[in-house]
Scaffold this active site. Structure first.
Site, PDB file in Angstrom:
ATOM      1  N   GLU A 148      -8.546   3.304  -2.882  1.00  0.00           N
ATOM      2  CA  GLU A 148      -8.928   4.239  -1.811  1.00  0.00           C
ATOM      3  C   GLU A 148      -9.350   5.552  -2.433  1.00  0.00           C
ATOM      4  O   GLU A 148      -8.697   6.054  -3.353  1.00  0.00           O
ATOM      5  CB  GLU A 148      -7.764   4.539  -0.844  1.00  0.00           C
ATOM      6  CG  GLU A 148      -7.484   3.474   0.164  1.00  0.00           C
ATOM      7  CD  GLU A 148      -6.354   3.845   1.130  1.00  0.00           C
ATOM      8  OE1 GLU A 148      -6.220   5.031   1.497  1.00  0.00           O
ATOM      9  OE2 GLU A 148      -5.602   2.930   1.499  1.00  0.00           O
ATOM     10  N   SER A 151      -6.656   6.968  12.161  1.00  0.00           N
ATOM     11  CA  SER A 151      -5.851   7.606  11.118  1.00  0.00           C
ATOM     12  C   SER A 151      -4.435   7.827  11.643  1.00  0.00           C
ATOM     13  O   SER A 151      -4.246   8.431  12.700  1.00  0.00           O
ATOM     14  CB  SER A 151      -6.492   8.945  10.714  1.00  0.00           C
ATOM     15  OG  SER A 151      -5.578   9.714   9.980  1.00  0.00           O
ATOM     16  N   ASN A 178       0.849  -1.185   0.000  1.00  0.00           N
ATOM     17  CA  ASN A 178       0.000   0.000   0.000  1.00  0.00           C
ATOM     18  C   ASN A 178       0.886   1.238   0.000  1.00  0.00           C
ATOM     19  O   ASN A 178       1.706   1.424   0.906  1.00  0.00           O
ATOM     20  CB  ASN A 178      -0.879   0.042   1.242  1.00  0.00           C
ATOM     21  CG  ASN A 178      -1.722   1.318   1.297  1.00  0.00           C
ATOM     22  OD1 ASN A 178      -2.641   1.469   0.504  1.00  0.00           O
ATOM     23  ND2 ASN A 178      -1.394   2.242   2.193  1.00  0.00           N
ATOM     24  N   GLU A 179       0.760   2.054  -1.038  1.00  0.00           N
ATOM     25  CA  GLU A 179       1.319   3.411  -1.066  1.00  0.00           C
ATOM     26  C   GLU A 179       2.813   3.503  -0.768  1.00  0.00           C
ATOM     27  O   GLU A 179       3.238   3.979   0.295  1.00  0.00           O
ATOM     28  CB  GLU A 179       0.551   4.308  -0.092  1.00  0.00           C
ATOM     29  CG  GLU A 179      -0.905   4.486  -0.451  1.00  0.00           C
ATOM     30  CD  GLU A 179      -1.550   5.659   0.287  1.00  0.00           C
ATOM     31  OE1 GLU A 179      -0.942   6.173   1.224  1.00  0.00           O
ATOM     32  OE2 GLU A 179      -2.664   6.034  -0.106  1.00  0.00           O
TER      33      GLU A 179
END
Ligand code: BGP
Length: 466
Positions: A373, A426, A158-159
């Site tokens: 996302e 988050s 991811n990312e």
């Protein structure tokens, strides 16, 4: 009225560390976040959305609200508490239980192997700056393919860009290193090499299903037509987008990309060299990657900047407190005519359309795209169990319209995963930045569908964007 293809997958996204809680339960090993967040004392990922125990509830909600697929990640340190070596059977069993519940509820698991949570032992040892850790990642990925045959959609990482830049450029993630461009590029490259090797193992092993990588791709536009601004935007684009897409779909970096990246490195008094042999694995993977996962929330406008690097990070939702100026790249500036959320993220659905069309043109072998996302971070109002989140619906409508237009323009977009399924933790903002279709009361862990959940259900059932 715009529509989506009939077979378009409508999903919800999560990540292990942001959803599971249970950070020290059943033999899970530590990640750097555990100790770092404790030291900061602002918030922790415990119990987050307690997905570790609540997964049957969340999967039932998926079924009830016509969410076809759950994007989730496996916590590496639940499987290998030290990153390699001894296996924690309780962790393996847990994910089998989740996948079997997915099956029961008719929800497709769309699984990320690494989502910002390298085991602490390996993180402390240099994370992806250390090429030994690439070996450990590849072995862990292979273990997942062998063990979790229930999974038919795999994302390696991811990312990669936010991993590299949050860790070594902005320093908002541990180990909080700032403005070290050499580390940024080294991390990007090593992760792309690791991705490629995992893809090749998957394909050589003839495992059933699709494999891809999830990139965070935020379009960069010049703030003005001035050629210096155009050049600044090109440099920002080269490092954050072209470098990764070149690696993913060409298996090496194009001359144009490297000229710009080298210019950035030179301005920061450094340079880079790659091991030529890495490109063998990368070129092989480039032709057999099944899909590109795109995380997109916003776009940026970039202008020329000649000063030293400085960053102001808005992690509290106090509008107007962020700034971003990087030596050798440029300054990201807000356009007054474009709305922003409280964290200063520009709301510009046209950016997603431009991005999708650009990928089709620049990387014709991209295969297919899932939007893995997209969503709106918002301080949701909770009134006796009712959450009217019209701003989120408007955000989604804009982005769905962009996707629909891109599909009409011939881009193969096959699915969409809202960030996030339910409210989650988050990384750099704690708990007041909510994204979920389902509101989570973090004290009771009770879930409440927001207005957007009903909107999403309608779109999923009808494929009509209202
Ligand atoms: C992406 C990450 C997610 C999630 C999301 C929202 O970068 O893949 O894990 O956190 O962004 O970001 P934030 O929580 O910082 O608003």
């Amino acid at each position: 009225m715009r529509t989506l293809p009939k077979d378009f997958i409508m999903g919800g996204a999560t990540a292990a560390y942001q959803a599971e809680g249970a950070t020290k339960l059943d033999g899970k090993g530590l990640v750097a976040w555990d100790t770092w967040l404790e030291e900061k004392g602002r918030y922790t990922a415990e119990p987050a959305s307690d997905f570790y125990h609540q997964y049957p509830v969340d999967l039932k909600l998926c079924r009830d609200f016509k969410i076809d697929s759950l994007r989730m990640s496996i916590a590496w340190s639940r499987i290998f508490p030290n990153g390699f070596g001894e296996i924690n059977q309780a962790g393996v069993d847990y994910y089998h239980r989740v996948f079997s519940e997915c099956k029961k509820q008719g929800v497709i698991p769309f699984v990320t192997i690494h989502h910002f949570d390298t085991p602490k032992t390996l993180f402390d040892n240099g994370d992806f700056l250390n090429r030994e850790n690439v070996e450990h990642f590849v072995n862990y990925a292979k273990f997942c393919f062998e063990e979790f045959k229930e999974v038919h959609y795999w994302s390696t990482f991811n990312e990669i860009y936010p991993v590299a830049t949050n860790q070594y450029l902005t320093g908002i993630f541990p180990p909080e290193i700032k403005f070290d461009l050499k580390k940024v590029v080294t991390c990007l490259h090593n992760m792309m090499w690791a991705h490629a090797r995992a893809v090749n193992i998957f394909k050589d092993g003839n495992y059933k299903g699709e494999i891809g990588v999830v990139h965070s791709l935020e379009p960069k536009y010049p703030y003005s037509e001035d050629e210096k601004d155009v050049h600044a935007a090109a440099k920002d684009d080269a490092l954050s987008i072209a470098f990764l897409l070149d690696a993913t779909y060409k298996g090496r970096y194009s001359e144009k990309t490297m000229t710009l990246v080298n210019e950035i490195l030179a301005a920061n008094n450094t340079s880079i060299e790659f091991e030529e042999s890495d490109f063998v694995a990368m070129e092989k993977a480039a032709t057999q990657t099944d899909f590109l996962g795109i995380n997109n929330y916003q776009s940026h406008w970039v202008q020329n900047y000649d000063g030293e690097s400085e960053i102001g990070f808005n992690g509290t939702g106090e509008k107007g407190t962020s700034y971003y100026r990087i030596k050798g790249i440029g300054e990201r500036v807000q356009r007054e005519d474009i709305p922003k959320n409280d964290w200063d993220w520009a709301i510009y659905p046209e950016g997603l359309f431009d991005l999708l069309v650009r990928i089709k043109e620049d990387y014709p072998n991209y295969g297919k795209i899932y939007i893995t996302e997209n969503g709106l971070g918002f301080k949701d109002d909770f009134n006796d169990g009712v959450i009217i989140d019209d701003a989120r619906i408007e955000y989604l409508r804009g982005n769905f319209n962009s996707i629909s237009k891109a599909v009409d323009a011939g881009v193969m977009v096959k699915g969409y995963f809202i960030w996030s399924l339910m409210d989650v933790f988050s990384w750099a903002n704690g708990y007041n930045k909510r994204y979920g279709l389902f509101y989570v009361d973090f004290k009771t862990q009770k879930r409440y569908p927001k207005e957007s959940a009903y909107w999403y259900k309608f779109v999923s059932e009808t494929k009509v964007i209202i």
